[in-house]
Design an enzyme around this catalytic site. Structure first.
Site: not given
Ligand code: NDP
Length: 535
Positions: A297, A263
Protein backbone atom coordinates in the site's frame (compact mmCIF):
# COMPACT_ATOMS: atom_id res chain seq x y z
CA UNK A 1 19.81 6.21 -22.07
CA UNK A 2 19.47 3.14 -24.25
CA UNK A 3 16.30 1.10 -24.00
CA UNK A 4 17.15 -2.21 -22.37
CA UNK A 5 15.56 -5.14 -20.61
CA UNK A 6 16.19 -5.91 -16.93
CA UNK A 7 17.15 -9.13 -15.13
CA UNK A 8 15.61 -12.15 -16.88
CA UNK A 9 12.57 -13.82 -15.40
CA UNK A 10 13.33 -17.46 -14.74
CA UNK A 11 10.63 -19.83 -15.95
CA UNK A 12 8.77 -21.48 -13.08
CA UNK A 13 9.14 -25.21 -12.48
CA UNK A 14 6.45 -26.94 -14.59
CA UNK A 15 3.70 -28.63 -12.61
CA UNK A 16 3.27 -32.27 -13.70
CA UNK A 17 -0.36 -33.28 -13.97
CA UNK A 18 -1.55 -36.76 -14.96
CA UNK A 19 -5.06 -35.67 -15.81
CA UNK A 20 -5.82 -32.03 -16.43
CA UNK A 21 -8.71 -31.34 -14.03
CA UNK A 22 -11.19 -28.56 -14.66
CA UNK A 23 -9.35 -26.04 -12.57
CA UNK A 24 -11.32 -23.26 -10.85
CA UNK A 25 -10.00 -19.76 -11.42
CA UNK A 26 -7.85 -18.29 -8.67
CA UNK A 27 -10.11 -16.99 -5.93
CA UNK A 28 -13.23 -18.62 -7.39
CA UNK A 29 -15.54 -20.67 -5.19
CA UNK A 30 -15.50 -24.31 -6.36
CA UNK A 31 -18.61 -26.41 -7.00
CA UNK A 32 -18.15 -28.05 -3.59
CA UNK A 33 -18.01 -24.72 -1.75
CA UNK A 34 -14.28 -24.24 -1.29
CA UNK A 35 -11.64 -21.71 -2.24
CA UNK A 36 -8.57 -23.24 -3.87
CA UNK A 37 -5.22 -21.51 -3.45
CA UNK A 38 -2.48 -21.79 -6.08
CA UNK A 39 1.12 -20.64 -5.82
CA UNK A 40 1.45 -17.36 -7.74
CA UNK A 41 4.97 -18.37 -8.78
CA UNK A 42 4.21 -21.81 -10.21
CA UNK A 43 0.50 -22.50 -10.26
CA UNK A 44 0.85 -25.50 -7.88
CA UNK A 45 -2.12 -26.15 -5.62
CA UNK A 46 -1.37 -25.03 -2.05
CA UNK A 47 -4.62 -26.05 -0.42
CA UNK A 48 -8.32 -25.37 -0.05
CA UNK A 49 -10.59 -23.89 2.59
CA UNK A 50 -14.32 -24.17 3.02
CA UNK A 51 -16.33 -21.02 2.36
CA UNK A 52 -18.41 -19.86 5.33
CA UNK A 53 -22.16 -19.50 5.03
CA UNK A 54 -23.99 -16.40 6.27
CA UNK A 55 -25.25 -18.41 9.26
CA UNK A 56 -21.70 -19.53 10.09
CA UNK A 57 -20.51 -15.91 10.03
CA UNK A 58 -23.18 -14.94 12.54
CA UNK A 59 -22.34 -17.99 14.67
CA UNK A 60 -18.66 -17.02 14.59
CA UNK A 61 -19.44 -13.55 15.91
CA UNK A 62 -21.73 -14.96 18.61
CA UNK A 63 -19.08 -17.49 19.67
CA UNK A 64 -16.35 -14.82 19.80
CA UNK A 65 -18.68 -12.69 21.91
CA UNK A 66 -19.24 -15.58 24.31
CA UNK A 67 -15.50 -16.15 24.73
CA UNK A 68 -14.74 -12.43 24.96
CA UNK A 69 -16.64 -11.99 28.21
CA UNK A 70 -14.11 -14.10 30.11
CA UNK A 71 -11.14 -12.67 28.19
CA UNK A 72 -12.12 -9.10 29.08
CA UNK A 73 -12.03 -10.07 32.78
CA UNK A 74 -8.41 -11.21 32.52
CA UNK A 75 -5.70 -8.87 33.69
CA UNK A 76 -3.24 -7.33 31.27
CA UNK A 77 -0.62 -9.60 32.83
CA UNK A 78 -2.63 -12.71 31.97
CA UNK A 79 -3.20 -11.53 28.40
CA UNK A 80 0.48 -10.63 28.15
CA UNK A 81 1.47 -14.18 29.08
CA UNK A 82 -0.70 -15.73 26.37
CA UNK A 83 0.49 -13.33 23.69
CA UNK A 84 4.08 -13.70 24.85
CA UNK A 85 3.74 -17.42 24.08
CA UNK A 86 2.31 -16.50 20.66
CA UNK A 87 5.32 -14.25 20.03
CA UNK A 88 7.65 -17.14 20.86
CA UNK A 89 5.73 -19.55 18.63
CA UNK A 90 5.98 -17.08 15.73
CA UNK A 91 9.74 -16.88 16.27
CA UNK A 92 10.13 -20.65 16.64
CA UNK A 93 8.04 -21.40 13.52
CA UNK A 94 9.25 -18.38 11.51
CA UNK A 95 10.51 -20.51 8.61
CA UNK A 96 7.29 -22.51 8.25
CA UNK A 97 5.14 -19.40 8.47
CA UNK A 98 7.33 -17.59 5.93
CA UNK A 99 7.09 -20.54 3.56
CA UNK A 100 3.30 -20.60 3.67
CA UNK A 101 3.18 -16.83 3.06
CA UNK A 102 5.44 -17.27 0.03
CA UNK A 103 3.37 -20.13 -1.33
CA UNK A 104 0.09 -18.23 -1.04
CA UNK A 105 1.22 -14.74 -1.92
CA UNK A 106 4.26 -15.16 -4.21
CA UNK A 107 6.53 -12.70 -2.39
CA UNK A 108 10.13 -13.70 -1.79
CA UNK A 109 11.37 -15.72 1.15
CA UNK A 110 13.28 -12.72 2.56
CA UNK A 111 10.24 -10.44 2.23
CA UNK A 112 8.03 -12.97 4.00
CA UNK A 113 10.46 -13.12 6.93
CA UNK A 114 11.50 -9.46 7.22
CA UNK A 115 8.28 -7.75 6.17
CA UNK A 116 5.75 -10.11 7.76
CA UNK A 117 6.86 -12.74 10.26
CA UNK A 118 9.44 -10.90 12.34
CA UNK A 119 7.48 -7.61 12.50
CA UNK A 120 4.51 -9.59 13.88
CA UNK A 121 6.67 -11.09 16.64
CA UNK A 122 8.02 -7.62 17.43
CA UNK A 123 4.59 -5.96 17.39
CA UNK A 124 3.29 -8.69 19.70
CA UNK A 125 6.17 -8.13 22.11
CA UNK A 126 5.53 -4.36 22.04
CA UNK A 127 1.78 -4.42 22.65
CA UNK A 128 1.95 -7.31 25.12
CA UNK A 129 4.25 -5.16 27.27
CA UNK A 130 2.82 -1.69 26.57
CA UNK A 131 -0.94 -2.13 26.25
CA UNK A 132 -1.54 -1.74 29.99
CA UNK A 133 0.25 1.60 30.07
CA UNK A 134 -1.28 2.85 26.82
CA UNK A 135 -4.77 1.98 28.02
CA UNK A 136 -4.59 3.15 31.60
CA UNK A 137 -6.95 5.89 32.73
CA UNK A 138 -6.00 9.27 31.39
CA UNK A 139 -6.66 12.28 33.61
CA UNK A 140 -8.26 15.24 31.84
CA UNK A 141 -7.37 18.40 33.79
CA UNK A 142 -10.43 20.66 34.04
CA UNK A 143 -9.51 24.30 33.67
CA UNK A 144 -12.90 25.72 34.73
CA UNK A 145 -14.31 23.20 37.22
CA UNK A 146 -11.57 22.42 39.77
CA UNK A 147 -14.07 20.77 42.14
CA UNK A 148 -14.36 17.85 39.72
CA UNK A 149 -11.92 15.47 38.12
CA UNK A 150 -12.28 13.77 34.75
CA UNK A 151 -10.81 10.55 33.41
CA UNK A 152 -10.83 8.86 30.05
CA UNK A 153 -11.20 5.12 30.38
CA UNK A 154 -10.69 2.54 27.67
CA UNK A 155 -12.95 -0.48 27.69
CA UNK A 156 -12.93 -3.40 25.25
CA UNK A 157 -15.44 -2.85 22.44
CA UNK A 158 -16.50 -6.51 22.31
CA UNK A 159 -15.93 -8.29 19.01
CA UNK A 160 -13.78 -6.68 16.32
CA UNK A 161 -14.40 -7.72 12.70
CA UNK A 162 -11.14 -7.65 10.76
CA UNK A 163 -11.22 -7.73 6.95
CA UNK A 164 -7.79 -8.03 5.41
CA UNK A 165 -6.15 -8.04 1.96
CA UNK A 166 -3.83 -10.47 0.19
CA UNK A 167 -0.66 -8.37 -0.09
CA UNK A 168 0.52 -8.79 3.53
CA UNK A 169 -1.69 -11.73 4.44
CA UNK A 170 0.04 -12.42 7.76
CA UNK A 171 1.39 -9.15 9.13
CA UNK A 172 -1.73 -7.04 8.54
CA UNK A 173 -4.33 -9.30 10.16
CA UNK A 174 -1.94 -10.62 12.84
CA UNK A 175 -1.09 -7.08 13.97
CA UNK A 176 -4.77 -6.14 14.12
CA UNK A 177 -5.68 -9.36 15.97
CA UNK A 178 -2.91 -9.04 18.57
CA UNK A 179 -3.84 -5.43 19.32
CA UNK A 180 -7.54 -6.26 19.54
CA UNK A 181 -6.80 -9.11 21.95
CA UNK A 182 -4.54 -7.04 24.18
CA UNK A 183 -7.36 -4.49 24.40
CA UNK A 184 -9.64 -7.29 25.69
CA UNK A 185 -11.66 -7.93 22.56
CA UNK A 186 -12.68 -11.02 20.64
CA UNK A 187 -12.06 -11.20 16.90
CA UNK A 188 -13.65 -12.48 13.71
CA UNK A 189 -11.17 -12.34 10.83
CA UNK A 190 -12.13 -12.48 7.15
CA UNK A 191 -8.93 -12.85 5.11
CA UNK A 192 -8.71 -12.23 1.39
CA UNK A 193 -10.09 -15.00 -0.80
CA UNK A 194 -6.60 -15.21 -2.37
CA UNK A 195 -4.71 -15.89 0.88
CA UNK A 196 -7.02 -17.78 3.24
CA UNK A 197 -4.61 -20.45 4.54
CA UNK A 198 -2.21 -18.24 6.46
CA UNK A 199 -5.18 -16.87 8.44
CA UNK A 200 -6.04 -20.42 9.54
CA UNK A 201 -2.40 -20.85 10.62
CA UNK A 202 -2.62 -17.60 12.58
CA UNK A 203 -5.68 -18.81 14.49
CA UNK A 204 -4.05 -22.18 15.18
CA UNK A 205 -0.91 -20.49 16.55
CA UNK A 206 -2.96 -18.22 18.79
CA UNK A 207 -4.93 -21.17 20.17
CA UNK A 208 -1.72 -23.13 20.71
CA UNK A 209 -0.41 -20.14 22.67
CA UNK A 210 -3.42 -20.34 24.97
CA UNK A 211 -5.93 -17.89 23.49
CA UNK A 212 -9.28 -19.32 24.66
CA UNK A 213 -11.03 -21.42 22.03
CA UNK A 214 -13.60 -19.41 20.12
CA UNK A 215 -12.13 -16.00 20.97
CA UNK A 216 -10.48 -15.69 17.54
CA UNK A 217 -12.65 -16.85 14.68
CA UNK A 218 -11.76 -17.03 11.00
CA UNK A 219 -14.49 -16.92 8.36
CA UNK A 220 -13.63 -17.61 4.75
CA UNK A 221 -14.99 -16.44 1.45
CA UNK A 222 -15.22 -13.56 -0.95
CA UNK A 223 -16.54 -10.03 -0.55
CA UNK A 224 -20.06 -11.20 0.35
CA UNK A 225 -18.66 -12.93 3.44
CA UNK A 226 -16.91 -9.66 4.41
CA UNK A 227 -20.21 -7.82 3.93
CA UNK A 228 -21.98 -10.44 6.08
CA UNK A 229 -19.38 -10.00 8.80
CA UNK A 230 -20.18 -6.28 9.03
CA UNK A 231 -23.86 -7.17 9.57
CA UNK A 232 -23.16 -10.04 11.97
CA UNK A 233 -23.23 -8.05 15.21
CA UNK A 234 -19.55 -7.13 15.51
CA UNK A 235 -18.81 -3.93 17.43
CA UNK A 236 -16.23 -2.49 15.07
CA UNK A 237 -14.64 -3.15 11.69
CA UNK A 238 -10.95 -2.84 10.93
CA UNK A 239 -10.71 -2.95 7.16
CA UNK A 240 -7.60 -2.95 5.00
CA UNK A 241 -8.08 -2.97 1.25
CA UNK A 242 -8.89 -0.88 -1.77
CA UNK A 243 -10.56 2.53 -1.76
CA UNK A 244 -13.52 1.16 -3.74
CA UNK A 245 -14.27 -1.57 -1.20
CA UNK A 246 -13.42 0.77 1.69
CA UNK A 247 -16.26 3.08 0.62
CA UNK A 248 -18.73 0.17 0.68
CA UNK A 249 -17.45 -0.93 4.08
CA UNK A 250 -17.82 2.60 5.44
CA UNK A 251 -21.47 2.74 4.30
CA UNK A 252 -22.22 -0.75 5.62
CA UNK A 253 -20.66 0.08 9.00
CA UNK A 254 -22.67 3.31 9.17
CA UNK A 255 -25.86 1.29 8.65
CA UNK A 256 -24.94 -0.82 11.69
CA UNK A 257 -23.86 2.32 13.59
CA UNK A 258 -20.48 0.76 14.32
CA UNK A 259 -17.13 2.49 13.92
CA UNK A 260 -14.65 1.42 11.29
CA UNK A 261 -10.99 1.97 10.63
CA UNK A 262 -10.20 2.06 6.91
CA UNK A 263 -6.64 1.41 5.73
CA UNK A 264 -6.85 1.97 2.01
CA UNK A 265 -4.71 2.39 -1.06
CA UNK A 266 -1.96 4.83 -1.88
CA UNK A 267 -0.01 6.44 -4.69
CA UNK A 268 2.96 7.36 -2.58
CA UNK A 269 5.35 10.01 -3.88
CA UNK A 270 9.08 10.33 -3.21
CA UNK A 271 10.91 13.64 -3.64
CA UNK A 272 14.66 13.59 -4.20
CA UNK A 273 16.40 16.94 -3.62
CA UNK A 274 19.74 17.84 -5.22
CA UNK A 275 21.75 17.33 -2.00
CA UNK A 276 20.48 13.77 -1.42
CA UNK A 277 22.87 10.84 -1.10
CA UNK A 278 22.11 9.33 -4.49
CA UNK A 279 23.30 5.79 -3.72
CA UNK A 280 21.05 5.65 -0.66
CA UNK A 281 18.15 7.20 -2.54
CA UNK A 282 18.52 4.79 -5.48
CA UNK A 283 18.63 1.74 -3.20
CA UNK A 284 15.72 2.76 -1.01
CA UNK A 285 13.56 3.93 -3.89
CA UNK A 286 14.14 0.68 -5.78
CA UNK A 287 13.30 -1.35 -2.70
CA UNK A 288 10.30 0.87 -1.97
CA UNK A 289 9.00 0.35 -5.51
CA UNK A 290 9.89 -3.31 -6.18
CA UNK A 291 9.60 -5.06 -2.79
CA UNK A 292 6.67 -7.47 -2.73
CA UNK A 293 6.54 -6.91 -6.53
CA UNK A 294 5.30 -3.39 -5.81
CA UNK A 295 2.17 -4.77 -4.11
CA UNK A 296 2.50 -2.69 -0.98
CA UNK A 297 0.00 0.00 0.00
CA UNK A 298 2.93 2.35 0.76
CA UNK A 299 5.01 1.41 -2.30
CA UNK A 300 6.98 4.22 -3.89
CA UNK A 301 4.67 4.75 -6.86
CA UNK A 302 5.95 8.14 -8.10
CA UNK A 303 9.44 9.62 -7.96
CA UNK A 304 10.07 13.37 -8.37
CA UNK A 305 13.74 14.18 -8.73
CA UNK A 306 15.41 17.57 -9.11
CA UNK A 307 16.38 18.03 -12.75
CA UNK A 308 20.03 18.68 -11.84
CA UNK A 309 20.53 15.14 -10.51
CA UNK A 310 17.92 13.26 -12.55
CA UNK A 311 20.38 11.61 -15.01
CA UNK A 312 22.68 10.30 -12.27
CA UNK A 313 19.87 9.06 -10.02
CA UNK A 314 18.01 7.45 -12.92
CA UNK A 315 21.14 5.63 -14.05
CA UNK A 316 21.74 4.26 -10.56
CA UNK A 317 18.13 3.08 -10.24
CA UNK A 318 18.19 1.42 -13.66
CA UNK A 319 21.42 -0.37 -12.80
CA UNK A 320 19.96 -1.64 -9.55
CA UNK A 321 16.74 -2.77 -11.26
CA UNK A 322 18.69 -4.65 -13.92
CA UNK A 323 20.64 -6.52 -11.26
CA UNK A 324 17.54 -7.84 -9.47
CA UNK A 325 16.96 -11.57 -9.70
CA UNK A 326 13.34 -12.47 -10.34
CA UNK A 327 11.83 -15.92 -10.28
CA UNK A 328 11.08 -18.76 -7.85
CA UNK A 329 9.72 -16.88 -4.81
CA UNK A 330 10.72 -19.54 -2.30
CA UNK A 331 14.42 -19.21 -3.10
CA UNK A 332 16.57 -17.29 -0.62
CA UNK A 333 18.36 -15.61 -3.53
CA UNK A 334 15.34 -14.25 -5.35
CA UNK A 335 14.94 -10.48 -5.11
CA UNK A 336 11.58 -10.04 -6.82
CA UNK A 337 8.83 -12.63 -6.66
CA UNK A 338 5.54 -13.18 -8.43
CA UNK A 339 2.37 -11.14 -8.78
CA UNK A 340 -0.26 -12.52 -6.41
CA UNK A 341 -3.30 -12.18 -8.65
CA UNK A 342 -4.04 -12.07 -12.37
CA UNK A 343 -6.31 -9.09 -11.70
CA UNK A 344 -3.31 -7.12 -10.45
CA UNK A 345 -1.22 -8.13 -13.48
CA UNK A 346 -3.98 -6.78 -15.72
CA UNK A 347 -4.01 -3.42 -13.88
CA UNK A 348 -0.23 -3.08 -14.13
CA UNK A 349 -0.30 -3.95 -17.82
CA UNK A 350 -3.03 -1.38 -18.44
CA UNK A 351 -0.99 1.34 -16.72
CA UNK A 352 2.12 0.36 -18.62
CA UNK A 353 0.33 0.34 -22.00
CA UNK A 354 -1.28 3.71 -21.23
CA UNK A 355 2.08 5.23 -20.26
CA UNK A 356 3.79 3.89 -23.38
CA UNK A 357 0.97 5.10 -25.62
CA UNK A 358 1.24 8.60 -24.10
CA UNK A 359 4.98 8.84 -24.66
CA UNK A 360 6.69 7.38 -21.58
CA UNK A 361 10.07 5.70 -22.08
CA UNK A 362 10.70 2.29 -20.50
CA UNK A 363 14.37 2.33 -19.50
CA UNK A 364 14.39 -1.18 -18.12
CA UNK A 365 11.88 -3.97 -17.54
CA UNK A 366 8.41 -3.59 -18.97
CA UNK A 367 7.92 -7.29 -19.57
CA UNK A 368 4.89 -9.16 -18.22
CA UNK A 369 5.06 -12.95 -18.20
CA UNK A 370 2.10 -15.13 -17.44
CA UNK A 371 2.78 -18.87 -17.84
CA UNK A 372 -0.06 -21.13 -18.99
CA UNK A 373 0.51 -23.55 -16.11
CA UNK A 374 0.40 -20.75 -13.55
CA UNK A 375 3.07 -18.31 -12.52
CA UNK A 376 2.85 -14.59 -13.23
CA UNK A 377 5.65 -12.06 -13.09
CA UNK A 378 6.13 -8.39 -13.94
CA UNK A 379 9.70 -7.21 -14.42
CA UNK A 380 10.96 -4.37 -12.24
CA UNK A 381 10.38 -1.42 -14.55
CA UNK A 382 11.77 2.11 -14.61
CA UNK A 383 10.07 4.76 -16.71
CA UNK A 384 10.79 8.37 -17.58
CA UNK A 385 8.89 10.87 -19.69
CA UNK A 386 5.81 10.34 -17.54
CA UNK A 387 3.17 12.99 -16.83
CA UNK A 388 0.19 13.41 -14.52
CA UNK A 389 -2.04 12.66 -17.50
CA UNK A 390 -0.97 9.00 -17.30
CA UNK A 391 -2.71 6.41 -15.12
CA UNK A 392 0.71 5.28 -13.87
CA UNK A 393 1.10 8.66 -12.11
CA UNK A 394 -2.48 8.98 -10.90
CA UNK A 395 -4.02 5.60 -10.02
CA UNK A 396 -2.65 2.95 -7.69
CA UNK A 397 -0.60 0.61 -9.89
CA UNK A 398 0.40 -1.96 -7.23
CA UNK A 399 3.14 -3.46 -9.35
CA UNK A 400 6.94 -3.16 -9.66
CA UNK A 401 6.88 0.14 -11.56
CA UNK A 402 9.07 3.14 -10.82
CA UNK A 403 8.08 6.18 -12.89
CA UNK A 404 10.41 9.18 -12.61
CA UNK A 405 9.52 12.83 -13.23
CA UNK A 406 11.71 15.91 -12.75
CA UNK A 407 11.06 19.19 -10.91
CA UNK A 408 12.82 22.56 -10.74
CA UNK A 409 11.78 24.11 -7.43
CA UNK A 410 10.75 22.91 -3.96
CA UNK A 411 7.28 24.36 -4.48
CA UNK A 412 6.84 22.43 -7.69
CA UNK A 413 7.98 19.19 -6.00
CA UNK A 414 5.46 19.62 -3.18
CA UNK A 415 2.67 20.55 -5.60
CA UNK A 416 3.30 17.46 -7.73
CA UNK A 417 3.53 15.17 -4.70
CA UNK A 418 0.24 16.51 -3.32
CA UNK A 419 -1.51 16.32 -6.68
CA UNK A 420 -3.24 13.02 -5.89
CA UNK A 421 -6.48 11.83 -4.35
CA UNK A 422 -4.40 9.56 -2.09
CA UNK A 423 -2.34 10.39 1.00
CA UNK A 424 -0.90 7.30 2.67
CA UNK A 425 2.88 7.85 2.90
CA UNK A 426 5.39 10.21 1.30
CA UNK A 427 9.18 10.08 1.15
CA UNK A 428 11.75 12.87 1.21
CA UNK A 429 15.42 12.39 0.30
CA UNK A 430 17.83 15.12 1.35
CA UNK A 431 20.89 15.43 3.60
CA UNK A 432 19.36 18.59 5.11
CA UNK A 433 17.35 17.48 8.15
CA UNK A 434 15.69 20.85 8.63
CA UNK A 435 14.58 20.89 5.05
CA UNK A 436 13.16 17.36 5.39
CA UNK A 437 11.14 18.56 8.37
CA UNK A 438 9.94 21.67 6.53
CA UNK A 439 8.88 19.70 3.47
CA UNK A 440 7.20 17.05 5.65
CA UNK A 441 4.92 19.78 7.01
CA UNK A 442 3.73 20.51 3.50
CA UNK A 443 3.06 16.94 2.36
CA UNK A 444 -0.48 15.62 2.64
CA UNK A 445 0.25 12.10 3.88
CA UNK A 446 -0.46 9.99 6.95
CA UNK A 447 3.28 9.30 7.30
CA UNK A 448 6.29 11.15 5.89
CA UNK A 449 9.63 9.32 5.99
CA UNK A 450 13.01 10.96 5.57
CA UNK A 451 15.67 9.07 3.58
CA UNK A 452 13.68 5.85 3.84
CA UNK A 453 10.72 3.95 2.47
CA UNK A 454 7.94 1.61 3.67
CA UNK A 455 9.48 0.56 6.94
CA UNK A 456 7.37 2.29 9.62
CA UNK A 457 4.60 -0.29 9.29
CA UNK A 458 7.12 -2.45 11.15
CA UNK A 459 7.54 0.16 13.93
CA UNK A 460 4.53 -0.76 16.11
CA UNK A 461 4.65 2.39 18.22
CA UNK A 462 3.99 4.62 15.20
CA UNK A 463 0.46 5.16 13.90
CA UNK A 464 -0.28 3.81 10.44
CA UNK A 465 -2.98 5.22 8.20
CA UNK A 466 -3.76 7.72 5.51
CA UNK A 467 -5.33 11.07 4.79
CA UNK A 468 -7.63 11.92 1.86
CA UNK A 469 -8.85 8.78 0.05
CA UNK A 470 -6.20 6.62 1.76
CA UNK A 471 -8.43 6.03 4.72
CA UNK A 472 -9.88 6.87 8.08
CA UNK A 473 -8.43 6.19 11.51
CA UNK A 474 -5.16 4.54 12.44
CA UNK A 475 -3.81 1.13 13.25
CA UNK A 476 -0.67 0.64 15.39
CA UNK A 477 0.62 3.02 18.03
CA UNK A 478 -1.28 4.40 21.00
CA UNK A 479 -4.02 5.80 18.78
CA UNK A 480 -4.55 2.53 16.94
CA UNK A 481 -4.80 0.60 20.21
CA UNK A 482 -7.19 3.10 21.77
CA UNK A 483 -9.39 3.01 18.66
CA UNK A 484 -9.99 -0.67 19.41
CA UNK A 485 -11.50 0.39 22.72
CA UNK A 486 -14.65 2.20 23.66
CA UNK A 487 -13.53 5.43 25.26
CA UNK A 488 -15.73 6.48 28.14
CA UNK A 489 -15.50 9.59 30.21
CA UNK A 490 -15.94 9.51 34.00
CA UNK A 491 -16.39 12.80 35.87
CA UNK A 492 -15.91 12.51 39.66
CA UNK A 493 -16.44 15.02 42.42
CA UNK A 494 -13.46 16.26 44.48
CA UNK A 495 -15.49 18.61 46.68
CA UNK A 496 -18.98 20.09 46.60
CA UNK A 497 -19.38 23.55 45.16
CA UNK A 498 -22.50 25.69 45.37
CA UNK A 499 -23.08 26.74 41.78
CA UNK A 500 -25.40 29.44 40.51
CA UNK A 501 -26.74 27.60 37.50
CA UNK A 502 -29.15 25.32 39.32
CA UNK A 503 -32.84 25.92 40.06
CA UNK A 504 -34.50 28.15 40.90
CA UNK A 505 -33.48 30.54 38.14
CA UNK A 506 -33.67 34.26 38.93
CA UNK A 507 -32.45 37.62 37.73
CA UNK A 508 -30.01 37.70 40.65
CA UNK A 509 -28.53 34.34 39.71
CA UNK A 510 -28.34 35.53 36.11
CA UNK A 511 -26.37 38.65 37.04
CA UNK A 512 -24.12 36.75 39.43
CA UNK A 513 -23.43 34.06 36.86
CA UNK A 514 -22.79 36.69 34.19
CA UNK A 515 -20.23 38.40 36.40
CA UNK A 516 -18.46 35.38 37.97
CA UNK A 517 -18.53 32.90 35.08
CA UNK A 518 -17.96 35.62 32.48
CA UNK A 519 -14.98 37.00 34.40
CA UNK A 520 -13.37 33.60 34.81
CA UNK A 521 -13.44 32.77 31.10
CA UNK A 522 -10.06 33.37 29.57
CA UNK A 523 -8.22 33.84 32.87
CA UNK A 524 -5.61 31.49 34.26
CA UNK A 525 -6.12 29.51 37.43
CA UNK A 526 -3.42 31.61 39.11
CA UNK A 527 -5.15 34.86 38.14
CA UNK A 528 -8.44 33.51 39.48
CA UNK A 529 -6.89 32.54 42.80
CA UNK A 530 -5.23 35.94 43.06
CA UNK A 531 -8.57 37.62 42.29
CA UNK A 532 -10.31 35.49 44.92
CA UNK A 533 -7.67 36.29 47.50
CA UNK A 534 -7.80 39.94 46.51
CA UNK A 535 -4.11 40.14 45.51
P1 NDP B 1 -10.01 -5.36 -1.68
O1 NDP B 1 -10.63 -4.08 -1.31
O2 NDP B 1 -10.37 -5.98 -2.97
O3 NDP B 1 -10.33 -6.48 -0.56
C1 NDP B 1 -10.00 -6.29 0.79
C2 NDP B 1 -10.82 -7.25 1.62
O4 NDP B 1 -12.18 -6.85 1.60
C3 NDP B 1 -10.79 -8.68 1.12
O5 NDP B 1 -10.79 -9.56 2.21
C4 NDP B 1 -12.07 -8.74 0.34
O6 NDP B 1 -12.51 -10.03 0.13
C5 NDP B 1 -12.99 -7.95 1.22
N1 NDP B 1 -14.21 -7.44 0.58
C6 NDP B 1 -14.48 -7.30 -0.75
N2 NDP B 1 -15.72 -6.76 -0.93
C7 NDP B 1 -16.23 -6.54 0.31
C8 NDP B 1 -17.45 -5.98 0.80
N3 NDP B 1 -18.41 -5.53 -0.02
N4 NDP B 1 -17.63 -5.90 2.14
C9 NDP B 1 -16.66 -6.33 2.98
N5 NDP B 1 -15.50 -6.87 2.58
C10 NDP B 1 -15.27 -6.98 1.26
O7 NDP B 1 -8.43 -5.16 -1.56
P2 NDP B 1 -7.28 -6.16 -1.97
O8 NDP B 1 -7.43 -7.43 -1.21
O9 NDP B 1 -7.18 -6.21 -3.45
O10 NDP B 1 -6.00 -5.41 -1.35
C11 NDP B 1 -5.26 -4.49 -2.03
C12 NDP B 1 -5.63 -3.07 -1.58
O11 NDP B 1 -5.41 -2.96 -0.19
C13 NDP B 1 -4.75 -2.02 -2.23
O12 NDP B 1 -5.53 -0.92 -2.63
C14 NDP B 1 -3.81 -1.62 -1.11
O13 NDP B 1 -3.28 -0.32 -1.26
C15 NDP B 1 -4.70 -1.75 0.07
N6 NDP B 1 -3.89 -1.88 1.28
C16 NDP B 1 -3.85 -0.84 2.18
C17 NDP B 1 -3.03 -0.91 3.29
C18 NDP B 1 -2.98 0.19 4.29
O14 NDP B 1 -2.46 -0.04 5.38
N7 NDP B 1 -3.46 1.40 4.02
C19 NDP B 1 -2.16 -2.07 3.52
C20 NDP B 1 -2.30 -3.10 2.53
C21 NDP B 1 -3.14 -2.99 1.46
P3 NDP B 1 -12.05 -10.81 -1.19
O15 NDP B 1 -10.57 -10.64 -1.35
O16 NDP B 1 -12.41 -12.18 -0.85
O17 NDP B 1 -12.81 -10.16 -2.32
Amino acid sequence: MAESVGGAIQAPVPVPRAVEPARPAQGAVTAHGTLAVYEPGSGKLVGEVRVSTAAQVREATAAARGAQKGWAQKSFGERRQVLGRFQQLVLDRADDIAELIVRENGKTRNEALFMEVLPVADLTHYFARKAERLLRDERVPLHMFPHKKSYLRFYPRGVIGIISPWNYPFSIPAGDVVMALMAGNGVVLKPSEFTPLIAERLRALLEEAGVPRGLVQVVQGKGDVGAELIRSGVNMIVFTGSVATGRKVNVAAAEQMIPCVLELGGKDPAIVFPDADLDTAALKLSWGAFANSGQTCASVERVYVHESIAPQLTEKIVKLAQGLRQGEPNSYDTDVGAMTTQMQVDIVKRHLDDARAKGARVLTGGEVKVYPDGGRFVQPTVLTGVTHEMAIMRDETFGPMLPIMTFRSDDEAVRLANDSPYGLSAYVFTRDRNKADRIANQLLAGTVMHNDALYTHAAPETPWGGVKASGLGRVHGKHGLRDLCEMRHVNLERFDFPAFWFYPYSAKAYRLGRRVYGTLIGTTLGARLRALLGR
